[in-house]
Structures are given as C-alpha cells and as structure tokens.
Write an enzyme that holds these catalytic residues in place. Structure first.
Site, PDB file in Angstrom:
ATOM      1  N   ASP A 254      -8.688  58.639  -4.720  1.00  0.00           N
ATOM      2  CA  ASP A 254      -9.227  58.517  -3.366  1.00  0.00           C
ATOM      3  C   ASP A 254      -9.862  59.847  -2.995  1.00  0.00           C
ATOM      4  O   ASP A 254      -9.179  60.869  -2.906  1.00  0.00           O
ATOM      5  CB  ASP A 254      -8.099  58.168  -2.396  1.00  0.00           C
ATOM      6  CG  ASP A 254      -8.557  58.040  -0.950  1.00  0.00           C
ATOM      7  OD1 ASP A 254      -9.741  58.322  -0.670  1.00  0.00           O
ATOM      8  OD2 ASP A 254      -7.728  57.676  -0.095  1.00  0.00           O
ATOM      9  N   PHE A 255     -11.188  59.856  -2.791  1.00  0.00           N
ATOM     10  CA  PHE A 255     -11.856  61.131  -2.531  1.00  0.00           C
ATOM     11  C   PHE A 255     -11.489  61.746  -1.186  1.00  0.00           C
ATOM     12  O   PHE A 255     -11.821  62.895  -0.925  1.00  0.00           O
ATOM     13  CB  PHE A 255     -13.376  61.028  -2.695  1.00  0.00           C
ATOM     14  CG  PHE A 255     -14.042  59.907  -1.946  1.00  0.00           C
ATOM     15  CD1 PHE A 255     -13.841  59.697  -0.599  1.00  0.00           C
ATOM     16  CD2 PHE A 255     -14.921  59.064  -2.618  1.00  0.00           C
ATOM     17  CE1 PHE A 255     -14.482  58.674   0.080  1.00  0.00           C
ATOM     18  CE2 PHE A 255     -15.574  58.035  -1.949  1.00  0.00           C
ATOM     19  CZ  PHE A 255     -15.352  57.846  -0.596  1.00  0.00           C
ATOM     20  N   HIS A 273     -23.910  58.677   3.005  1.00  0.00           N
ATOM     21  CA  HIS A 273     -24.483  57.813   4.042  1.00  0.00           C
ATOM     22  C   HIS A 273     -23.515  56.718   4.492  1.00  0.00           C
ATOM     23  O   HIS A 273     -23.781  56.024   5.473  1.00  0.00           O
ATOM     24  CB  HIS A 273     -25.820  57.218   3.584  1.00  0.00           C
ATOM     25  CG  HIS A 273     -25.714  56.079   2.621  1.00  0.00           C
ATOM     26  ND1 HIS A 273     -26.695  55.123   2.493  1.00  0.00           N
ATOM     27  CD2 HIS A 273     -24.753  55.734   1.714  1.00  0.00           C
ATOM     28  CE1 HIS A 273     -26.355  54.242   1.568  1.00  0.00           C
ATOM     29  NE2 HIS A 273     -25.176  54.589   1.085  1.00  0.00           N
TER      30      HIS A 273
END
Length: 365
Positions: A254-255, A273
């Site tokens: 999980d970034f 984005h």
C-alpha cells in the site's frame, strides 16, 4: 411601375441576394448549426452505449469471425433481434465503427477492430468499463456537483479501488483497460534515458505494461513492480513476469504506508491524478524517503492547458471528480508546486501522445 418591353428579366433562381438577404440567411443558419451541435452533445450517450454493446454483445467478434456478414446472420450469431441489430449496425456505420450495408453485409473498420477480443491493440476492456460502471457513475454527476465527492461511491457504496478489490473480475478488466488506454508507453523509454538506472521502482504499476516497455529497451536495470496485493496476483501470466522474471521483483503493498526502498528511479504513471494534494504529498514523501542518493522521479500524467479546443485532459478532470472524488488533472505549475512541497524540483517536461506528458524530477538541494 411599368417594365419596358426590352428589359431583361432575371429568373427567380438567379436573383442576386442583397446584403440584408445574406444577413438574414446567416441568422437563420446559425440556430440550425448551434441546435444540431447541441443535439450531438446532448445525445453523446447514444454513441457510448452503441459502442459498448457492439463489444459486449459479441457483435464485433461475430463480424471479425465472418469477415463480412449481413444483419440477419449477425443477429443469429449474437442472439439479438434482426431489426434492432440492423438499426444498430446503421448507427455504427455512421460512427465509422463498421462499413458496408445490407444485403452485402458489414465489415469492421480500423476503429471497429479496436473493439475485438484478445487482439494486441484491443481497447475492448476500456470500452466495457466505461460503458458500464463509469457510465452509471456519470449518471449521478449531480451528486458530485452538489457535494464535490465521488458519484461512483454514491452509486456503488464503495470507492473505486475498494470496489475493485472486492470484485476480482472487474479488477482484471480495469487493469487491462488501463493498459489499453496507453499506446504511448512504448515512447516513454524513447524520450527519457533509463540506461543509467540500477533499480527502477514502478509504484502502483498495475500489470507492469510501462515497466515492460522500459526493460525491453534498457537491459541493465533491475526493477520492482509494486501494487495492491490483488493486482500483483494478476501479473503471473503478463509479459512483465514471463519475459523479465529474472530482473523483476513483484511486491504487494500500500503506497500510503510506504514503497520499496533503494530505487534510483521511481515511476508514478497516472497515479497522482487519482488523489487530492494531501494524498499526493504522502505518496511523494514515501518515494523521497525510499529513494537512493541521486535518485529521480518520473511522473506520467495529462496536463491541463488553456484553450477552447477539444481536450482529453479537461474531460478526464471531470472524470476524476465523478469516479474518484478527490482526483483531478493538474497543469504544469500545479505539479511543479506539488513536487516542490514534497522536496523535489521539476527538471523537465516532455510531451507524449494523447495529451500525456512525462515529468522528470530530482531531489531539491
């Protein structure tokens, strides 16, 4: 008034129009032109659903199998009503998806070829998810307009990424769709030099399509493909694993919690984005802290530009609101500011196809 007998009469269809006549004609033509344009805009959903059903119903694949076939035969192949399918084919012909007419039959155009199943350049999955889940989400645009939040979450009761995690089949379609919308990936290693890299970390890299193109062109670097566990689990039969398995490590995670350590190049392709500035800064902070000395960041995104012409970026800016809520497209200055806040400096911006840009950044000194 008496007309002299020797006067030449002008035929009615040869009468020269006066300036007021021309002005009146222009005024009459303008509403017709504007009205037609408005109808075309208003009825855009006709095209979306026609193209979606052409792919989803099996029509395109049936035409491809036959080469050319009449509506009745295609209706038999797809289990559809012959009259209804005939109307759809006429509409698709007007959209340049198919060519021909009955009784000789219909064939696929180059646009229609992109809707086929399993071909190298297929955009079928792109069309399938836009014509179904994203289409429904856009039907709740009023929710996003009133609240500034995701219409997708309002419709499906879950944000997009959690929903994909809960629906593996859709997740697979989504990841394939993301690849289908990126014909510019092959140009990334042409416009940015990766040859000096030792370890490239592709953050949220999906099935590794971009990383695959980079590793094909640069035989030296090793790489890490980092994404959510359910996405990494889908990559076993993808080129990134089958062709570069000895050079690539697949890492689930999980970034928002952290990213793999030690890379000298960190890729963020169409990731920022998806999120608001606060979330982007968290992702960038993790990349900064994990980056090897002298490392660099490569960001691939569409950039908003000013102008009155057609813009994919402006449409995707709305799409990010509807589907993700906090997501947005940004202009170059906004990305420069975002990167500076995260401790990077924007060094270069290179144009790619489909209004996409590659932004290269390094740590601020």
């Amino acid at each position: 008034m008496t007309v002299p007998e020797n006067a030449q009469h002008t035929a009615p269809d040869q009468t020269q129009h006066t300036a007021p006549d021309r002005t009146r004609q222009a005024q009459q033509a303008a509403p017709d032109t504007a009205g037609r344009r408005l109808i075309e805009l208003m009825a855009g959903f006709w095209k979306t659903q026609a193209i979606y059903l052409a792919a989803e119903s099996g029509l395109v694949d049936a035409i491809a199998a036959a080469g050319r076939a009449p509506a009745v035969e295609l209706a038999n192949r797809t289990g559809t009503d012959p009259d209804a399918l005939g109307r759809l084919l006429l509409f698709l012909e007007s959209l340049d998806v198919v060519s021909g007419e009955d009784p000789a039959g219909y064939a696929l155009t180059p646009v229609g070829e992109l809707l086929r199943t399993g071909t190298q350049d297929s955009m079928r999955d792109h069309v399938r998810i836009y014509g179904s889940h994203f289409y429904r989400a856009w039907g709740a645009l009023d929710h996003s307009l009133r609240t500034g939040r995701s219409a997708f979450t309002e419709v499906y009761g879950s944000d997009l990424f959690r929903y994909l995690n809960q629906h593996p089949d859709l997740s697979l379609t989504y990841e394939r769709a993301m690849v289908a919308g990126t014909p510019f990936f092959a140009q990334v290693p042409e416009v940015h030099d990766f040859s000096g890299a030792r370890l490239i970390v592709d953050v949220a890299g999906g099935h590794g399509a971009l990383l695959h193109e980079i590793l094909k062109s640069c035989p030296e670097p090793r790489a890490v493909l980092f994404d959510a566990p359910h996405v990494i689990a889908e990559t076993a039969d993808r080129p990134i694993a089958s062709e570069h398995g000895d050079r690539v490590t697949l890492v689930p995670g999980d970034f928002f919690e952290g990213v793999p350590q030690g890379g000298d190049v960190y890729l963020l392709s169409r990731i920022l984005h998806c999120f608001d500035d606060e979330a982007c800064l968290r992702i960038l902070a993790h990349c900064r802290s994990a980056m090897a000395p002298g490392g660099r960041l490569v960001v691939v995104e569409r950039l908003l530009t000013r102008g009155t012409g057609s813009s994919l970026a402006q449409g995707y800016n709305m799409h990010m609101l509807v589907v993700l809520g906090g997501g947005r497209e940004r202009d170059e200055d906004a990305y420069r500011t975002l990167l500076e806040k995260a401790g990077f400096q924007l060094d270069s911006v290179t144009t790619l196809p489909l209004e996409t840009h590659l932004m290269a950044a390094t740590l601020r000194r």
